[in-house]
Enzyme design. Structure first.
Site, mmCIF file in Angstrom:
data_model
loop_
_atom_site.group_PDB
_atom_site.id
_atom_site.type_symbol
_atom_site.label_atom_id
_atom_site.label_comp_id
_atom_site.label_asym_id
_atom_site.label_seq_id
_atom_site.Cartn_x
_atom_site.Cartn_y
_atom_site.Cartn_z
ATOM 1 N N HIS A 91 -1.061 5.946 6.493
ATOM 2 C CA HIS A 91 -0.435 5.851 5.177
ATOM 3 C C HIS A 91 -0.116 7.260 4.680
ATOM 4 O O HIS A 91 -0.766 8.225 5.091
ATOM 5 C CB HIS A 91 -1.353 5.145 4.172
ATOM 6 C CG HIS A 91 -1.443 3.675 4.367
ATOM 7 N ND1 HIS A 91 -2.250 3.103 5.329
ATOM 8 C CD2 HIS A 91 -0.798 2.636 3.753
ATOM 9 C CE1 HIS A 91 -2.124 1.781 5.281
ATOM 10 N NE2 HIS A 91 -1.245 1.481 4.337
ATOM 11 N N SER A 147 0.806 -1.219 0.000
ATOM 12 C CA SER A 147 0.000 0.000 0.000
ATOM 13 C C SER A 147 0.840 1.270 0.000
ATOM 14 O O SER A 147 0.392 2.312 -0.488
ATOM 15 C CB SER A 147 -0.932 0.008 1.212
ATOM 16 O OG SER A 147 -0.198 -0.178 2.413
#
Length: 266
Positions: free
Chosen positions: A248, A41
Site C-alpha cells: 500500500h 484501503s
C-alpha cells in the site's frame, strides 16, 4: 500633471478592485465545496500511518490524499468514509449515506479487493512463478468480466445520491520496478505479472468511469521510479509489519503521488 496622476489613480483603483473581486470569487468557490472521500484501503490511507481513532479497522489516515486535500483547501464540509478492505458492495452499503444533492466533489478508488488483490499478492510473494501467473490471470478475468458491472452499480449509486458532484475515480499504481533491485523480493517474472494486473484493472476502471461521466486519475506514471525496488525513495510498502500495510502507499505515496493527480482532476 494633475490629469495623468488622476488617470493613474483610477487605473490603479480599477486594478485593485479587479484583483479583490477575483480573490473574493476564488475564496467563495473554495468555501462552497462539499467533499466526500469514498473507497478502499488505497483511499483510506492504509499503509500511511497516523490513523484516526474514530476509523477503527477502516484505517483512515490523516496522511491520505483526501485528508491532505481537505487540509489544503478547507472545503465547507468533508466526509471521509473510505475503509480498508472495502469492495464495491461495501461502498454501496456502507459509505454513500454522506452523499446528497449538496455534495460537489467525490473521490473514490475501488475494485482492487473485488479482483482479489490481497490473495493474488500473497500467492505471488509466497508461491512459484506459475502459481503467481495463474492467480494474476484469474484476477484479470474477474476484472474484465465481472468488475465492470460492479463498478457501474457503484458509479450509478453515487450519481443518484450526488447528482451535482464532480466525481474523480483514482486508479492503482504499478507495484514493482522491472529490473529494479531489492535485497529481498520477487523476480521480474512475478513483477511483470503483477504490474500487468494493475494495467488491466486501471483500464477497466477508466472505461467505466468515462461511461459514467466521471474523471479518472491515473497514478501509474507519477509513481514511476517510486515503485517497490525502484529507488531508495519508494512510495510503496513492500512486505512490512503490520502485514496488512504491505503493498500500500506510504505517506509519501499519498503526498507525492495521489494528491497531485487528484488535485489536477478536482
Amino acid at each position: 500633471m494633475p490629469r495623468p496622476t488622476r488617470a493613474m489613480s483610477v487605473a490603479a483603483l480599477t486594478a485593485l478592485l479587479t484583483l479583490t473581486t477575483l480573490s473574493t470569487a476564488g475564496s467563495a468557490s473554495a468555501a462552497g465545496v462539499n467533499y466526500a472521500a469514498l473507497g478502499d484501503s488505497y483511499a483510506s490511507g492504509l499503509g500511511a500511518g497516523s490513523y484516526t481513532a474514530e476509523s477503527g479497522s477502516c484505517k483512515r489516515s490523516t496522511n491520505a490524499y483526501a485528508y491532505l486535500w481537505k487540509n489544503a483547501h478547507a472545503p465547507s464540509s468533508f466526509a471521509f468514509t473510505a475503509c480498508s478492505g472495502a469492495r464495491t458492495d461495501d461502498v454501496i452499503n456502507n459509505q454513500l449515506s454522506v452523499l446528497n444533492s449538496s455534495t460537489t466533489l467525490v473521490s473514490i478508488s475501488v475494485g482492487g479487493n473485488d479482483a482479489g488483490f490481497a490473495s493474488t499478492m500473497q500467492t505471488c510473494v509466497l508461491d512459484s512463478d506459475s502459481a503467481c501467473i495463474n492467480a494474476v490471470e484469474a484476477a484479470k478475468a474477474y476484472a474484465n468480466n465481472t468488475l465492470p458491472g460492479k463498478l457501474d452499480q457503484v458509479y450509478a449509486a453515487i450519481h443518484a445520491k450526488a447528482p451535482n458532484a464532480r466525481v474523480v475515480v483514482l486508479g492503482y499504481p504499478h507495484m514493482y520496478k522491472i529490473g529494479g533491485s531489492c535485497i529481498f523480493g520477487i523476480g521480474d517474472t512475478k513483477r511483470k505479472a503483477i504490474n500487468s494486473a494493475a494495467d488491466v484493472l486501471d483500464g477497466v476502471i477508466a472505461k467505466r468511469a468515462a461511461n459514467a461521466g466521471f474523471a479518472f486519475g491515473d497514478v501509474r506514471s507519477i509513481f514511476t521510479e517510486h515503485e517497490i525496488c525502484g529507488s531508495a525513495t519508494t512510495w510503496l510498502n513492500s512486505t512490512t509489519f503490520p502485514i496488512e500495510e504491505s503493498y500500500h502507499p506510504k505517506a509519501s505515496g499519498h503526498s507525492g503521488g495521489y494528491l497531485p493527480v487528484f488535485s489536477a482532476q478536482a
